[in-house]
Design a protein around this motif. Structure first.
Motif, PDB file in Angstrom:
ATOM      1  N   PHE A  83       0.819  -1.214   0.000  1.00 61.78           N
ATOM      2  CA  PHE A  83       0.000   0.000   0.000  1.00 61.78           C
ATOM      3  C   PHE A  83       0.853   1.264   0.000  1.00 61.78           C
ATOM      4  N   LYS A  84       1.703   1.374  -1.021  1.00 64.03           N
ATOM      5  CA  LYS A  84       2.580   2.538  -1.206  1.00 64.03           C
ATOM      6  C   LYS A  84       3.444   2.791   0.029  1.00 64.03           C
ATOM      7  N   ASP A  85       3.987   1.726   0.574  1.00 64.12           N
ATOM      8  CA  ASP A  85       4.886   1.746   1.738  1.00 64.12           C
ATOM      9  C   ASP A  85       4.216   2.221   3.032  1.00 64.12           C
ATOM     10  N   LYS A  86       2.896   2.303   3.049  1.00 60.94           N
ATOM     11  CA  LYS A  86       2.185   2.666   4.281  1.00 60.94           C
ATOM     12  C   LYS A  86       1.905   1.434   5.141  1.00 60.94           C
ATOM     13  N   GLY A  87       1.872   0.257   4.533  1.00 62.66           N
ATOM     14  CA  GLY A  87       1.607  -0.976   5.256  1.00 62.66           C
ATOM     15  C   GLY A  87       2.777  -1.939   5.140  1.00 62.66           C
ATOM     16  N   GLU A  88       2.787  -2.912   6.025  1.00 56.21           N
ATOM     17  CA  GLU A  88       3.837  -3.931   5.991  1.00 56.21           C
ATOM     18  C   GLU A  88       3.264  -5.254   6.498  1.00 56.21           C
ATOM     19  N   VAL A  89       3.595  -6.317   5.783  1.00 55.10           N
ATOM     20  CA  VAL A  89       3.232  -7.671   6.179  1.00 55.10           C
ATOM     21  C   VAL A  89       4.518  -8.385   6.572  1.00 55.10           C
ATOM     22  N   LYS A  90       4.492  -9.036   7.738  1.00 53.23           N
ATOM     23  CA  LYS A  90       5.680  -9.751   8.228  1.00 53.23           C
ATOM     24  C   LYS A  90       5.313 -11.198   8.523  1.00 53.23           C
ATOM     25  N   PHE A  91       6.224 -12.089   8.147  1.00 51.98           N
ATOM     26  CA  PHE A  91       6.102 -13.510   8.471  1.00 51.98           C
ATOM     27  C   PHE A  91       7.332 -13.893   9.288  1.00 51.98           C
ATOM     28  N   ASN A  92       7.122 -14.438  10.471  1.00 56.82           N
ATOM     29  CA  ASN A  92       8.209 -14.799  11.389  1.00 56.82           C
ATOM     30  C   ASN A  92       8.172 -16.288  11.716  1.00 56.82           C
ATOM     31  N   VAL A  93       9.340 -16.874  11.780  1.00 60.84           N
ATOM     32  CA  VAL A  93       9.491 -18.243  12.277  1.00 60.84           C
ATOM     33  C   VAL A  93      10.524 -18.167  13.397  1.00 60.84           C
ATOM     34  N   GLY A  94      10.123 -18.549  14.595  1.00 60.08           N
ATOM     35  CA  GLY A  94      11.018 -18.507  15.744  1.00 60.08           C
ATOM     36  C   GLY A  94      11.455 -19.902  16.151  1.00 60.08           C
ATOM     37  N   ASP A  95      12.692 -20.029  16.519  1.00 61.55           N
ATOM     38  CA  ASP A  95      13.296 -21.290  16.967  1.00 61.55           C
ATOM     39  C   ASP A  95      13.072 -22.412  15.948  1.00 61.55           C
ATOM     40  N   ILE A  96      13.580 -22.178  14.747  1.00 59.57           N
ATOM     41  CA  ILE A  96      13.403 -23.114  13.630  1.00 59.57           C
ATOM     42  C   ILE A  96      13.930 -24.509  13.977  1.00 59.57           C
ATOM     43  N   LEU A  97      15.071 -24.587  14.655  1.00 59.23           N
ATOM     44  CA  LEU A  97      15.690 -25.882  14.959  1.00 59.23           C
ATOM     45  C   LEU A  97      14.938 -26.648  16.045  1.00 59.23           C
ATOM     46  N   TYR A 128      10.967 -26.344  23.606  1.00 61.00           N
ATOM     47  CA  TYR A 128      10.186 -25.120  23.737  1.00 61.00           C
ATOM     48  C   TYR A 128       9.191 -24.998  22.591  1.00 61.00           C
ATOM     49  N   GLY A 129       9.542 -25.551  21.441  1.00 63.99           N
ATOM     50  CA  GLY A 129       8.681 -25.504  20.274  1.00 63.99           C
ATOM     51  C   GLY A 129       9.012 -24.333  19.368  1.00 63.99           C
ATOM     52  N   SER A 130       8.757 -24.524  18.105  1.00 64.40           N
ATOM     53  CA  SER A 130       8.913 -23.440  17.139  1.00 64.40           C
ATOM     54  C   SER A 130       7.626 -22.624  17.128  1.00 64.40           C
ATOM     55  N   ASN A 131       7.723 -21.395  16.663  1.00 64.43           N
ATOM     56  CA  ASN A 131       6.508 -20.603  16.563  1.00 64.43           C
ATOM     57  C   ASN A 131       6.475 -19.850  15.251  1.00 64.43           C
ATOM     58  N   LEU A 132       5.282 -19.669  14.751  1.00 66.45           N
ATOM     59  CA  LEU A 132       5.047 -18.961  13.495  1.00 66.45           C
ATOM     60  C   LEU A 132       4.121 -17.798  13.777  1.00 66.45           C
ATOM     61  N   SER A 133       4.362 -16.680  13.100  1.00 59.93           N
ATOM     62  CA  SER A 133       3.442 -15.556  13.245  1.00 59.93           C
ATOM     63  C   SER A 133       3.398 -14.761  11.956  1.00 59.93           C
ATOM     64  N   VAL A 134       2.256 -14.145  11.736  1.00 61.76           N
ATOM     65  CA  VAL A 134       2.058 -13.240  10.620  1.00 61.76           C
ATOM     66  C   VAL A 134       1.516 -11.948  11.226  1.00 61.76           C
ATOM     67  N   ALA A 135       2.079 -10.824  10.795  1.00 63.07           N
ATOM     68  CA  ALA A 135       1.637  -9.537  11.327  1.00 63.07           C
ATOM     69  C   ALA A 135       1.430  -8.555  10.179  1.00 63.07           C
ATOM     70  N   PHE A 136       0.483  -7.671  10.391  1.00 63.95           N
ATOM     71  CA  PHE A 136       0.222  -6.602   9.424  1.00 63.95           C
ATOM     72  C   PHE A 136       0.180  -5.291  10.193  1.00 63.95           C
ATOM     73  N   SER A 137       0.878  -4.296   9.660  1.00 64.70           N
ATOM     74  CA  SER A 137       0.827  -2.968  10.256  1.00 64.70           C
ATOM     75  C   SER A 137       0.558  -1.933   9.168  1.00 64.70           C
ATOM     76  N   TYR A 138      -0.095  -0.823   9.559  1.00 67.02           N
ATOM     77  CA  TYR A 138      -0.393   0.231   8.607  1.00 67.02           C
ATOM     78  C   TYR A 138      -0.203   1.568   9.302  1.00 67.02           C
ATOM     79  N   ASN A 139       0.549   2.454   8.657  1.00 72.06           N
ATOM     80  CA  ASN A 139       0.797   3.795   9.196  1.00 72.06           C
ATOM     81  C   ASN A 139      -0.097   4.792   8.490  1.00 72.06           C
ATOM     82  N   PHE A 140      -0.883   5.539   9.267  1.00 73.76           N
ATOM     83  CA  PHE A 140      -1.783   6.547   8.718  1.00 73.76           C
ATOM     84  C   PHE A 140      -1.047   7.846   8.473  1.00 73.76           C
TER      85      PHE A 140
END
Length: 140
Positions: A83-97, A128-140
């Motif tokens: 969205f013209k650099d106003k938003g960001e989508v992030k995908f995270n994987v924690g503790d892959i091993l 401890y387990g691996s974890n996955l997350s998806v985040a979306f942010s938008y700057n007005f």
């Protein structure tokens, strides 16, 4: 990292009179790689953390110290500007091993503090387990 506690002549009943500090790893390794391009709005990051074995619970009255075995944690993230650099989508994987966390007691030679699966007594082990997350942010 070298640390030690000396209980000689202290009158305190401990299993080992000269030992490393509780919670202090003999080494810690941190590293990371990051790559991003402004044109595409993509960024990638990979982080690595490695700790050496450390005393989790100090021994006393004839009971040996309980050590936590060293383990490696690897995290990864990919992000995309939208969205013209106003938003960001992030995908995270924690503790892959997802390495097993092993707590143990040395049974043969207390001066050899690193884990030996053939000789040491496992006190507790888990993941401890691996974890996955998806985040979306938008700057007005």
């Amino acid at each position: 990292i070298f640390s030690s506690i000396d209980f000689k002549n202290s009158g305190i009943d401990v299993y080992e009179s000269g030992r490393p500090m509780q919670g202090q790893s003999p080494y810690i390794i941190n590293g990371g790689l990051q790559y991003g391009t402004e044109k595409s709005g993509l960024t990638f990051s990979a982080l690595v953390n490695r700790i050496g074995h450390r005393i989790a619970f100090a021994g006393f009255q004839g009971y040996p110290d309980v050590y936590e075995n060293g383990r490696t944690v690897v995290d990864f993230q990919i992000a995309k500007k939208v969205f013209k650099d106003k938003g960001e989508v992030k995908f995270n994987v924690g503790d892959i091993l997802n390495q097993k966390s092993i707590f143990y007691q040395n049974t043969n030679d207390i001066t050899k503090r690193s884990y030996n699966k053939n000789d040491d007594r496992i006190w507790n082990s888990f993941r401890y387990g691996s974890n996955l997350s998806v985040a979306f942010s938008y700057n007005f």
